[in-house]
Every structure is written in structure tokens, then in C-alpha cells.
Write a protein that holds these residues in place. Structure first.
Motif, PDB file in Angstrom:
ATOM      1  N   SER A  23       1.072  -0.792   0.057  1.00 45.78           N
ATOM      2  CA  SER A  23       0.040  -0.234  -0.196  1.00 45.78           C
ATOM      3  C   SER A  23       0.760   1.418  -0.120  1.00 45.78           C
ATOM      4  CB  SER A  23      -0.801   0.265   0.760  1.00 45.78           C
ATOM      5  OG  SER A  23       0.061  -0.114   2.460  1.00 45.78           O
TER       6      SER A  23
ATOM      7  N   ALA B 288       3.404   2.841  -5.174  1.00 44.49           N
ATOM      8  CA  ALA B 288       3.553   2.006  -6.471  1.00 44.49           C
ATOM      9  C   ALA B 288       1.810   1.127  -6.339  1.00 44.49           C
ATOM     10  CB  ALA B 288       3.782   0.917  -5.543  1.00 44.49           C
TER      11      ALA B 288
ATOM     12  N   ASP C 197       1.509  -3.262   6.293  1.00 45.38           N
ATOM     13  CA  ASP C 197       1.371  -2.012   7.368  1.00 45.38           C
ATOM     14  C   ASP C 197       0.217  -1.144   7.437  1.00 45.38           C
ATOM     15  OD1 ASP C 197       0.529  -0.416   4.950  1.00 45.38           O
ATOM     16  OD2 ASP C 197       2.626   0.399   4.580  1.00 45.38           O
TER      17      ASP C 197
ATOM     18  N   LYS D 135       5.977   9.591   0.031  1.00 45.41           N
ATOM     19  CA  LYS D 135       6.997   8.998   1.247  1.00 45.41           C
ATOM     20  C   LYS D 135       8.427  10.362   1.144  1.00 45.41           C
ATOM     21  CE  LYS D 135       8.275   4.352   1.566  1.00 45.41           C
ATOM     22  NZ  LYS D 135       9.192   3.212   1.527  1.00 45.41           N
TER      23      LYS D 135
ATOM     24  N   VAL E  78       2.216 -11.112   3.417  1.00 49.30           N
ATOM     25  CA  VAL E  78       2.052 -12.211   2.646  1.00 49.30           C
ATOM     26  C   VAL E  78       2.907 -13.066   3.084  1.00 49.30           C
ATOM     27  CG1 VAL E  78       1.500 -12.771   0.017  1.00 49.30           C
ATOM     28  CG2 VAL E  78       0.768 -11.207   1.300  1.00 49.30           C
TER      29      VAL E  78
ATOM     30  N   ASP F 114       9.795   0.455  -5.997  1.00 47.12           N
ATOM     31  CA  ASP F 114      11.327   0.016  -5.501  1.00 47.12           C
ATOM     32  C   ASP F 114      11.192  -1.490  -5.320  1.00 47.12           C
ATOM     33  OD1 ASP F 114      11.297   2.251  -5.442  1.00 47.12           O
ATOM     34  OD2 ASP F 114      11.492   2.282  -2.791  1.00 47.12           O
TER      35      ASP F 114
ATOM     36  N   VAL G 254       9.563   8.452  -8.096  1.00 43.70           N
ATOM     37  CA  VAL G 254       8.161   8.058  -7.554  1.00 43.70           C
ATOM     38  C   VAL G 254       7.802   9.009  -9.177  1.00 43.70           C
ATOM     39  CG1 VAL G 254       6.350  10.246  -7.981  1.00 43.70           C
ATOM     40  CG2 VAL G 254       7.430   9.651  -5.945  1.00 43.70           C
TER      41      VAL G 254
ATOM     42  N   LYS H 121      15.361  17.503  -2.624  1.00 42.72           N
ATOM     43  CA  LYS H 121      15.218  18.762  -2.216  1.00 42.72           C
ATOM     44  C   LYS H 121      15.590  19.109  -0.883  1.00 42.72           C
ATOM     45  CE  LYS H 121      11.679  16.039  -0.667  1.00 42.72           C
ATOM     46  NZ  LYS H 121      12.429  14.675  -0.646  1.00 42.72           N
TER      47      LYS H 121
HETATM   48  C1  LIG Z   1      12.941   9.964   2.586  1.00 44.16           C
HETATM   49  C2  LIG Z   1      12.380   9.552   1.304  1.00 44.16           C
HETATM   50  C3  LIG Z   1      12.202  10.515   0.483  1.00 44.16           C
HETATM   51  C4  LIG Z   1      12.684   9.985  -0.399  1.00 44.16           C
HETATM   52  N1  LIG Z   1      12.112  11.424  -1.613  1.00 44.16           N
HETATM   53  C5  LIG Z   1      12.130  11.755  -2.954  1.00 44.16           C
HETATM   54  C6  LIG Z   1      12.256  12.350  -3.804  1.00 44.16           C
HETATM   55  O1  LIG Z   1      12.186  13.636  -3.389  1.00 44.16           O
HETATM   56  N2  LIG Z   1      11.344  12.283  -5.079  1.00 44.16           N
HETATM   57  C7  LIG Z   1      11.448  10.747  -5.994  1.00 44.16           C
HETATM   58  O2  LIG Z   1      11.843  10.722  -6.868  1.00 44.16           O
HETATM   59  N3  LIG Z   1      11.542   9.531  -4.901  1.00 44.16           N
HETATM   60  C8  LIG Z   1      11.638  10.066  -3.454  1.00 44.16           C
HETATM   61  N4  LIG Z   1      11.994   9.051  -2.538  1.00 44.16           N
HETATM   62  C9  LIG Z   1      12.121   7.579  -2.954  1.00 44.16           C
HETATM   63  C10 LIG Z   1      10.412   7.359  -2.851  1.00 44.16           C
HETATM   64  O3  LIG Z   1       9.601   7.841  -2.131  1.00 44.16           O
HETATM   65  C11 LIG Z   1       9.881   5.462  -3.392  1.00 44.16           C
HETATM   66  O4  LIG Z   1      10.679   5.218  -4.849  1.00 44.16           O
HETATM   67  C12 LIG Z   1       8.340   5.638  -2.955  1.00 44.16           C
HETATM   68  O5  LIG Z   1       7.615   5.416  -2.111  1.00 44.16           O
HETATM   69  C13 LIG Z   1       8.340   4.082  -3.143  1.00 44.16           C
HETATM   70  O6  LIG Z   1       6.964   3.309  -2.916  1.00 44.16           O
HETATM   71  P1  LIG Z   1       6.944   1.946  -3.276  1.00 44.16           P
HETATM   72  O7  LIG Z   1       4.838   2.079  -3.305  1.00 44.16           O
HETATM   73  O8  LIG Z   1       7.534   1.482  -4.146  1.00 44.16           O
HETATM   74  O9  LIG Z   1       7.065   0.817  -2.507  1.00 44.16           O
HETATM   75  P2  LIG Z   1       6.570   1.478  -0.669  1.00 44.16           P
HETATM   76  O10 LIG Z   1       6.342   2.821  -0.165  1.00 44.16           O
HETATM   77  O11 LIG Z   1       7.823   0.836   0.103  1.00 44.16           O
HETATM   78  O12 LIG Z   1       5.928   0.337  -0.734  1.00 44.16           O
HETATM   79  C14 LIG Z   1       6.039  -0.858  -0.076  1.00 44.16           C
HETATM   80  C15 LIG Z   1       4.108  -1.610   0.823  1.00 44.16           C
HETATM   81  O13 LIG Z   1       4.608  -3.592   0.752  1.00 44.16           O
HETATM   82  C16 LIG Z   1       4.437  -3.217   2.184  1.00 44.16           C
HETATM   83  N5  LIG Z   1       4.971  -5.098   1.291  1.00 44.16           N
HETATM   84  C17 LIG Z   1       6.074  -5.100   1.783  1.00 44.16           C
HETATM   85  N6  LIG Z   1       6.246  -6.844   2.200  1.00 44.16           N
HETATM   86  C18 LIG Z   1       5.155  -7.343   2.528  1.00 44.16           C
HETATM   87  C19 LIG Z   1       4.815  -8.979   2.065  1.00 44.16           C
HETATM   88  N7  LIG Z   1       5.354  -9.209   2.396  1.00 44.16           N
HETATM   89  N8  LIG Z   1       3.318  -8.422   2.950  1.00 44.16           N
HETATM   90  C20 LIG Z   1       2.548  -8.078   2.979  1.00 44.16           C
HETATM   91  N9  LIG Z   1       2.555  -6.547   2.659  1.00 44.16           N
HETATM   92  C21 LIG Z   1       3.898  -5.960   2.310  1.00 44.16           C
HETATM   93  C22 LIG Z   1       4.502  -2.988   2.701  1.00 44.16           C
HETATM   94  O14 LIG Z   1       3.668  -2.762   3.431  1.00 44.16           O
HETATM   95  C23 LIG Z   1       3.953  -1.456   2.082  1.00 44.16           C
HETATM   96  O15 LIG Z   1       2.936  -0.841   1.986  1.00 44.16           O
HETATM   97  C24 LIG Z   1      12.388   9.162  -1.232  1.00 44.16           C
HETATM   98  C25 LIG Z   1      12.518   7.821  -0.164  1.00 44.16           C
HETATM   99  C26 LIG Z   1      13.003   8.119   1.167  1.00 44.16           C
HETATM  100  C27 LIG Z   1      11.977   6.354   1.953  1.00 44.16           C
END
Ligand SMILES: Cc1cc2nc3c(=O)[nH]c(=O)nc-3n(C[C@H](O)[C@H](O)[C@H](O)COP(=O)(O)OP(=O)(O)OC[C@H]3O[C@@H](n4cnc5c(N)ncnc54)[C@H](O)[C@@H]3O)c2cc1C
Length: 380
Positions: A9, A12, A35, A42, A80, A274, A286, A317
Motif C-alpha cells: 500500500s 506503487a 503496514d 514518502k 503475505v 522500488d 516517484v 529537496k
Molecule cells: C525519505 C525519502 C525521501 C524520498 N524522496 C523522494 C523524492 O523527493 N523524489 C522521488 O522521486 N523519490 C523519493 N523517494 C523515493 C520514493 O519515495 C519511493 O521510490 C517510493 O515511495 C516507493 O514506493 P513503493 O510503493 O515502491 O514502496 P513502499 O512505499 O516501501 O511500499 C511497499 C509496501 O509493500 C508492503 N509490503 C512489503 N512486503 C509485504 C508483504 N510480504 N506482505 C504485505 N505487504 C508487504 C509494505 O507494507 C508497503 O505498504 C524518497 C524515499 C525516501 C525514503
């Protein structure tokens, strides 16, 4: 027909769900997340002090609100454990959940720094909202934060913390900050600007041990020096979450391997964000998520659509020193930097002079759009 199931959640998972709902309002949709399932941006975690947002204020919608918005079943707080791709079934929290199509949006784990010392376990990492809430609680009323890693996230946290009045000790093994993104001249400008804002640099060394002392935490560096802090935050990088996919027999490399349809090596299983390596690219930002989510939603709704990644600039930033970078692909080429009254413009060009990437610092960031137009797409 079994639902489309999204695991995760984060940005992505929720962005695919939103894009899918624009195309199909009735398809059954289930989102499983370990979560709490609230929606938050993020990137705000590394500049929330400047925007005076508490951890709780960063979440803009609860899991229940997201379920209503997306007309989806959201199973939050449940991990999961296994995926059986042959029977299109996953196992989570004692429940077997069938899927017609499965989307892995699992994110990445912060890389842990190997440290000695009796307070090594107190070193924090911030890659989600609960971790950020713990970090904010730990620095509340405190003065000094030691930061491990001067990459994008480390520099952003450093700027945010000094802006809020904290003393920041920033430690990185490289000779310059933002070593993976910027050439030397641009990085030097960032270093000087953050230094002028109050960041204390410890470059060319690493933290060796973190120990508890009466005044707080003592950080011993590999170069023999010692510094003291109230909290230590590690921001040395992320590693795609692969275990679940590997247990299910999916092909993984640096990330969960997908083609340009975001399709993994298993039938009707997709990945993005990610955790994914899309046609050889792991891009933990993002903009790639937005492009991937739009393409994948079309595929899930019945129109097979390959992802197109245009050149995607990343804004660092750091208000003390504006930086925009379009990291070059790993192709042969060289950086050249030009400094003028506005700032620094660095271009990464191949032998023939073709622009492959750029880094802009200070007022030169105004040239971002013009330069982005000249760049080839990452995935055309
Ligand atoms: C502090 C910070 C600042 C950032 N700033 C920028 C920026 O300025 N510009 C930019 O482009 N990018 C930035 N990024 C990167 C960007 O935020 C990430 O690329 C993006 O948020 C990743 O999203 P995601 O959904 O792939 O992963 P996540 O947000 O990590 O979500 C993963 C999800 O999977 C769930 N999950 C994992 N394993 C399981 C399982 N086995 N069962 C059930 N659920 C599970 C987790 O609970 C979570 O909900 C930043 C990152 C951070 C940490």
C-alpha cells in the motif's frame, strides 16, 4: 472471477489501484499490506520538519478511506507469507486469497550498516511512516543528529534538520556528497551550501561503532575520530524486497525481474516500484512509479501496454541549495561542468557530444525543462 490483488500500500500499490479505477470501476480489487494501509507521500519524510508536519499529519487518508475511495477490499496489517503461482493463491494472516492477476508493489528495505558498540541497535532508518514517527519522537527536544550517508536522502534529512535548528554531523565514505548522482564540481557546491547552513561534514570515513554514554550516543569513526549525538540516522541506501518473490520461484536480479509490460517470470504476476527491475532498470523514485502504474493499469484492464520511461529528473529537496539531476544511464560518457553566476550546469555526454544526463545546482536548475527535452528516453 477472483480479484486483482495488489500486495503493498505504498505509492506503487495505491497508484496502480487509482489508475485502474479510472479505467474500470467494477473489477474486484484487493490490496494486502503489512503496514496500516494509510496513504502518505514518502518523499515528505525528508522535508516534513520544514513544512511543520508531524508524522501523523503526513498521512492523508486511512486504510478505510482508501478502501472507500478505491472501491477495494484492503487487508491491512497482514503480511503475505507465500504465493503459489500455479494455483494463483497467496497466503496471508491465516487466509488463502485467490487472485486472477497479482501485482507485487513490495518496496525496498533500508540497508543496515554493520556497526560495533552497545548502541548499534539504536541506529534508526526511515523508510516508512511508523519509522519516521519513531525518529521524530527520538529527536524531540534533542540537539544533535548524526547521519550516516550523504546520498539523496541523507542530504535531504541534513538540510531539513539544520533548518529546524538541529546540529547535524554527516558521515559518508565518499570524497563528496551525492556521489552516485553528481560530478565533483556540483557536489562541492552542495557540500559548501549545506556546510554554510550548519552541517558538519565527515567525508572519506565511516561510522565504526555506536555506544551509549551519559550524554547520549558516541559515534566512533573509522578514521579514529569520535563525535557525540542524541540520535543516529542511517540513510545509506535501499535494497529491493525480493524474498517473497524468490520463495515463489520468480526470477530476481537486483530487483524482481519484469519485462516492459511489468510482467514477472510467472503468469499473471506483475511488479513495479522500488521492488522491481523493469527491463534492467531499478529506479527507486516517484516518476518511474507513475509511468509504470499507468501502463500496468491499462494492461490489468485488458489493453496490454508497455511502460515508457521518458527522461525523468529528480529534484533533491535541499532548499539550502536547489539541485535537479537526471542521472545518466550506465553508458560510456563523461561529465563536463560549467559554473556561472546562476550556479552549476553539468552535462554528461557521450563521445559524439550527445547529452545523456545532467546535474543542475543553484539558479541553473531553471534550465531543467530545456535540458530534459534534449535527453533520450530511459525506455523509449
Ligand atoms: C525519505 C525519502 C525521501 C524520498 N524522496 C523522494 C523524492 O523527493 N523524489 C522521488 O522521486 N523519490 C523519493 N523517494 C523515493 C520514493 O519515495 C519511493 O521510490 C517510493 O515511495 C516507493 O514506493 P513503493 O510503493 O515502491 O514502496 P513502499 O512505499 O516501501 O511500499 C511497499 C509496501 O509493500 C508492503 N509490503 C512489503 N512486503 C509485504 C508483504 N510480504 N506482505 C504485505 N505487504 C508487504 C509494505 O507494507 C508497503 O505498504 C524518497 C524515499 C525516501 C525514503
Amino acid at each position: 472471477m477472483a480479484p486483482v490483488v495488489i500486495i503493498g500500500s505504498g505509492l506503487a500499490g495505491y497508484t496502480v489501484a487509482r489508475e485502474l479505477r479510472k479505467l474500470d470501476s467494477t473489477m474486484q480489487l484487493t490490496i494486502v499490506s503489512r503496514d496500516e494501509g494509510s496513504f502518505y507521500s514518502k518523499p515528505m519524510l525528508s522535508n516534513a520538519l520544514a513544512s511543520a508536519k508531524s508524522a501523523a499529519q503526513i498521512a492523508t487518508a486511512s486504510a478505510e478511506q482508501m478502501a472507500a475511495q478505491l472501491n477495494a477490499r484492503i487487508i491491512a496489517g497482514v503480511e503475505v507469507e507465500t504465493i503459489a503461482t500455479a494455483s494463483r493463491m497467496l497466503h496471508a494472516g491465516g487466509e488463502n486469497i485467490r487472485y486472477s492477476k497479482l501485482v507485487l508493489a513490495l518496496g525496498a528495505d533500508p540497508i543496515a550498516v554493520p556497526l560495533e558498540g552497545d548502541a548499534a541497535h539504536e541506529v534508526m532508518q526511515v523508510n516508512d511512516l511508523p519509522a519516521y514517527a519513531r525518529f521524530r519522537a527520538a529527536i524531540q527536544g534533542k540537539k544533535t543528529v548524526a547521519l550516516l550517508g550523504a546520498g539523496l536522502i541523507g542530504c535531504e534529512f541534513a538540510n531539513d534538520l539544520v533548518g529546524a535548528g538541529y546540529e547535524v554531523q554527516l558521515i559518508d565514505p565518499g570524497a563528496q556528497p551525492l556521489g552516485r548522482l553528481l560530478p565533483e564540481a556540483a557536489a562541492e557546491q552542495v557540500q559548501l551550501a549545506l556546510q554554510a547552513s550548519g552541517v558538519h561534514w565527515h567525508l572519506g570515513t565511516t561510522a565504526r561503532a555506536v555506544s551509549r554514554v551519559a550524554s547520549g550516543l558516541r559515534v566512533d569513526l573509522a578514521d579514529g575520530s569520535t563525535l557525540f549525538a542524541d540520535a543516529v540516522l542511517s540513510a545509506i541506501g535501499l535494497r529491493p524486497r525480493l524474498q517473497l518473490a524468490q520463495r515463489a520461484g520468480l526470477k530476481t536480479n537486483r530487483g524482481i525481474v519484469t519485462d516492459r509490460l511489468l510482467h514477472t517470470s510467472a503468469a499473471d504476476v506483475y511488479a513495479l516500484g522500488d521492488c522491481a527491475e523493469v527491463d534492467g532498470h531499478t529506479l527507486p523514485y516517484v516518476l518511474p512509479i507513475m509511468h509504470a502504474a499507468r501502463a500496468l493499469a491499462k494492461t490489468l484492464a485488458g489493453t496490454r501496454t508497455a511502460v515508457v520511461y521518458p527522461a525523468m529528473p529528480v529534484v533533491v529537496k535541499t532548499p539550502a541549495v536547489p539541485v535537479v539531476v537526471c542521472p545518466p544511464p550506465s553508458l560510456p560518457g563523461a561529465w563536463t561542468s560549467q559554473r556561472d553566476a546562476a550556479g552549476i550546469e553539468a552535462r554528461f555526454e557521450d563521445e559524439s557530444g550527445k547529452l545523456l544526463g545532467y546535474a543542475l545546482v543553484g539558479g541553473a536548475t531553471a534550465r531543467r525543462q530545456a535540458l530534459t527535452k534534449l535527453l533520450p528516453p530511459v525506455l523509449g
